[in-house]
Design an enzyme around this catalytic site. Sequence first.
Site, PDB file in Angstrom:
ATOM      1  N   TYR A   1       7.337  36.806  -2.110  1.00 34.28           N
ATOM      2  CA  TYR A   1       6.297  38.028  -2.063  1.00 34.28           C
ATOM      3  C   TYR A   1       6.408  38.302  -0.373  1.00 34.28           C
ATOM      4  O   TYR A   1       6.047  37.536   0.520  1.00 34.28           O
ATOM      5  CB  TYR A   1       4.855  37.346  -2.262  1.00 34.28           C
ATOM      6  CG  TYR A   1       3.921  38.526  -2.093  1.00 34.28           C
ATOM      7  CD1 TYR A   1       3.823  39.675  -2.803  1.00 34.28           C
ATOM      8  CD2 TYR A   1       3.134  38.558  -1.129  1.00 34.28           C
ATOM      9  CE1 TYR A   1       2.864  40.732  -2.667  1.00 34.28           C
ATOM     10  CE2 TYR A   1       2.233  39.651  -0.668  1.00 34.28           C
ATOM     11  CZ  TYR A   1       2.263  40.765  -1.661  1.00 34.28           C
ATOM     12  OH  TYR A   1       1.076  41.653  -1.128  1.00 34.28           O
TER      13      TYR A   1
ATOM     14  N   ASP B   1       9.767  35.200   7.239  1.00 35.43           N
ATOM     15  CA  ASP B   1       8.694  35.685   7.028  1.00 35.43           C
ATOM     16  C   ASP B   1       7.642  34.687   7.141  1.00 35.43           C
ATOM     17  O   ASP B   1       7.262  33.740   6.328  1.00 35.43           O
ATOM     18  CB  ASP B   1       8.490  36.192   5.744  1.00 35.43           C
ATOM     19  CG  ASP B   1       7.345  36.692   5.487  1.00 35.43           C
ATOM     20  OD1 ASP B   1       6.204  36.888   6.313  1.00 35.43           O
ATOM     21  OD2 ASP B   1       7.078  37.766   4.430  1.00 35.43           O
TER      22      ASP B   1
ATOM     23  N   TYR C   1      -6.063  44.441  -5.422  1.00 34.27           N
ATOM     24  CA  TYR C   1      -5.818  43.519  -6.468  1.00 34.27           C
ATOM     25  C   TYR C   1      -7.239  43.306  -7.436  1.00 34.27           C
ATOM     26  O   TYR C   1      -7.302  41.963  -7.821  1.00 34.27           O
ATOM     27  CB  TYR C   1      -5.324  42.063  -5.726  1.00 34.27           C
ATOM     28  CG  TYR C   1      -4.043  42.166  -5.333  1.00 34.27           C
ATOM     29  CD1 TYR C   1      -2.988  41.893  -6.043  1.00 34.27           C
ATOM     30  CD2 TYR C   1      -3.591  42.638  -4.085  1.00 34.27           C
ATOM     31  CE1 TYR C   1      -1.516  41.961  -5.755  1.00 34.27           C
ATOM     32  CE2 TYR C   1      -2.363  42.725  -3.633  1.00 34.27           C
ATOM     33  CZ  TYR C   1      -1.285  42.402  -4.463  1.00 34.27           C
ATOM     34  OH  TYR C   1      -0.021  42.585  -4.065  1.00 34.27           O
TER      35      TYR C   1
ATOM     36  N   LYS D   1      -1.557  37.606   9.322  1.00 34.53           N
ATOM     37  CA  LYS D   1      -2.540  36.987   9.342  1.00 34.53           C
ATOM     38  C   LYS D   1      -3.211  35.984  10.063  1.00 34.53           C
ATOM     39  O   LYS D   1      -4.141  36.477  11.009  1.00 34.53           O
ATOM     40  CB  LYS D   1      -1.935  35.855   8.114  1.00 34.53           C
ATOM     41  CG  LYS D   1      -1.524  36.659   6.859  1.00 34.53           C
ATOM     42  CD  LYS D   1      -1.737  35.841   5.565  1.00 34.53           C
ATOM     43  CE  LYS D   1      -1.136  36.538   4.292  1.00 34.53           C
ATOM     44  NZ  LYS D   1      -2.380  37.225   3.476  1.00 34.53           N
TER      45      LYS D   1
HETATM   46  C1  LIG Z   1       4.673  35.671   3.099  1.00 35.33           C
HETATM   47  C2  LIG Z   1       4.032  36.839   3.224  1.00 35.33           C
HETATM   48  N1  LIG Z   1       4.738  38.178   3.804  1.00 35.33           N
HETATM   49  C3  LIG Z   1       3.886  39.066   3.962  1.00 35.33           C
HETATM   50  C4  LIG Z   1       2.812  39.397   3.503  1.00 35.33           C
HETATM   51  C5  LIG Z   1       1.961  40.863   3.419  1.00 35.33           C
HETATM   52  O1  LIG Z   1       0.971  40.664   4.496  1.00 35.33           O
HETATM   53  P1  LIG Z   1      -0.267  41.977   4.513  1.00 35.33           P
HETATM   54  O2  LIG Z   1      -1.174  41.513   3.176  1.00 35.33           O
HETATM   55  O3  LIG Z   1      -0.977  41.870   5.833  1.00 35.33           O
HETATM   56  O4  LIG Z   1       0.558  43.167   4.343  1.00 35.33           O
HETATM   57  C6  LIG Z   1       1.819  38.385   2.824  1.00 35.33           C
HETATM   58  C7  LIG Z   1       0.655  38.467   2.283  1.00 35.33           C
HETATM   59  O5  LIG Z   1       0.047  37.564   1.645  1.00 35.33           O
HETATM   60  C8  LIG Z   1       2.532  37.137   2.669  1.00 35.33           C
HETATM   61  O6  LIG Z   1       2.046  35.810   2.134  1.00 35.33           O
END
Ligand SMILES: Cc1ncc(COP(=O)(O)O)c(C=O)c1O
Length: 428
Positions: free
Chosen positions: A142, A236, A15, A265
Site C-alpha cells: 500500500y 517507502d 475510509y 506521517k
Molecule cells: C507505506 C505508506 N505509504 C504511503 C502512504 C500514504 O500516505 P498518506 O495517507 O499520507 O497519503 C501510507 C499511508 O498509510 C503508507 O502506509
Amino acid sequence: MDLVSRDKQVIWHPYTQMQTADPPLAITRGEGALLYDENGAAYIDAVSSWWVNIHGHCHPYIAQKIAEQVNQLDHVIFAGFTHEPAVDLAEKLLKILPVNQSKVFYSDNGSTAVEVALKMALQYWHNQNIPKTKIIAFQDSYHGDTFGAMSVSSRSVFTQPFQSYLFEVLFMPVPVVGREQEAIAQLQAYAAHNDVAAFIFEPLVLGTAGMVMYEPNVLDQLLQNCREHQILTIADEVMTGFGRTGRLFACDYLTQEPDMVCLSKGITGGVMALGVTTCSQTIYQAFLSQDARKTFFHGHSYTANPIACAAALASYDLLLQPETEENIKRIAAQHQEFSEQMQDGGFLKNMRQTGTILAMEFDNGQTSYFNQIRNLLYNFALQHRVLLRPLGNIIYIMPPYCITNDQLEKVYAVIRKMKDLTLVNPEL
Ligand SMILES: Cc1ncc(COP(=O)(O)O)c(C=O)c1O
C-alpha cells in the site's frame, strides 16, 4: 445541534461507509498518548492517530516552535524562493538518512511523496533516452490513494473501481519467511527484460497489508539484484520512518542503500501535513540540463510550507533526544514481554513485532480486511477507552513513544479481554 449531528449534515469521512458506520467520536483535546472526548472521557491513542503522532498529542515544544514560525513566516511560494526551515530540515534529514541521499524534494503527504518518487524514477530514464518504463512492487503493498500510488499498490477492493485507469505494474510476492526464494526469483525474472525503471517497497513492514513483516537480509538481496540490473530502488518509509521499527529508519537495518526514500506521517510528529522524497546525487544529476524539457515539472501549492517544516524540525529535535530512544526501546521490550505471555493465549495467533509495532491476529478462521470481527474488536476497545483500529481481524499496536508503561498495560489488558468476545459470540 450537537457536533456529531452537525458533522452528519456536512462531513464525508475517509475510509468510512457513511450509511452503516457508527457516529464519530467528537474529540476536543489531546495530551500525550491521550485523546479526550466532549464528555471529558480519555482514550489511549494506541495507533498514534493513523501512525503519525510519534511524540503524542499537543507536545508543548512542537506547539511553541509552530507558534514562533507562524509569526515569522507563514508561507512562501517555493519556486524561485527559499527559507530557513526548509533548508535546515533538509540538511538535518540528510544527516540521518542513508548516506547516498543527497537532495530533498518537499510535498504534502505520503501519497504525494510516492508520486514524486515514481515520477522522478520514470523521468530519470526518460531524460537519458533509456527505455525503462516498468515498475516492480510487492503484491500486498500500500503506497497511498492517488492514482500513481494506487497503481503500485495491491489490486484490492480499495482500487477495484479504478482498475482500468491504473498503470500496469510488475507485482512480486512479499519475501516473508518461507517465500524468500520465490520473491528473489520473481524479481530476477522481471529484471532480465531490462525494461524496469524502479522497484518500490515498504521496508520490513507492510502496514496496510496487515503489518506483514519480513527480514532485512532478503531485502538487501533484492536491492542488490536491482543494483546489478540498473533498477532504481524506492524505500517507502512513510509508515516505518522516524523510529517506528526500533531504528530511525527501517533502511538502517540494511547494508544496501535505496536510491530514493519517501517520508511523511511521523515527520512532523503528526502535527502538520508534510511529505518528503529524497534521492541520490546520480538521480538529481539526470535532471540538470540546458534543455528545459529535462526539468522535474512537479510541485504543490504548499510545498515546503514553513510551519510544517518548523513542526518537523521540532519533532526531529525530540526524536534525537536520548529519552525518545529509551522510550522506543522500552516499548519494544514491553511488547516482547506481552507477546511471550500471550503465546498460549489461544484466541490470538501470528504474534509478530518490529520495534514499536506489535501485531497479532484474532483467530476466527479467516484473515481479511473485511473480516466481520473488525467492528466488534474496534468497538470493544473503544468501550474500554482504547483506540485500536484493527485491519480486519489483525490487531496492532503502534503507540506514540511517550505512552507510559501503565497506559501500555491498559492496552494489553483490553486485548487480553478480547478473549471474552469469543464467549459472547460462540460463532466467532
Ligand atoms: C507505506 C505508506 N505509504 C504511503 C502512504 C500514504 O500516505 P498518506 O495517507 O499520507 O497519503 C501510507 C499511508 O498509510 C503508507 O502506509
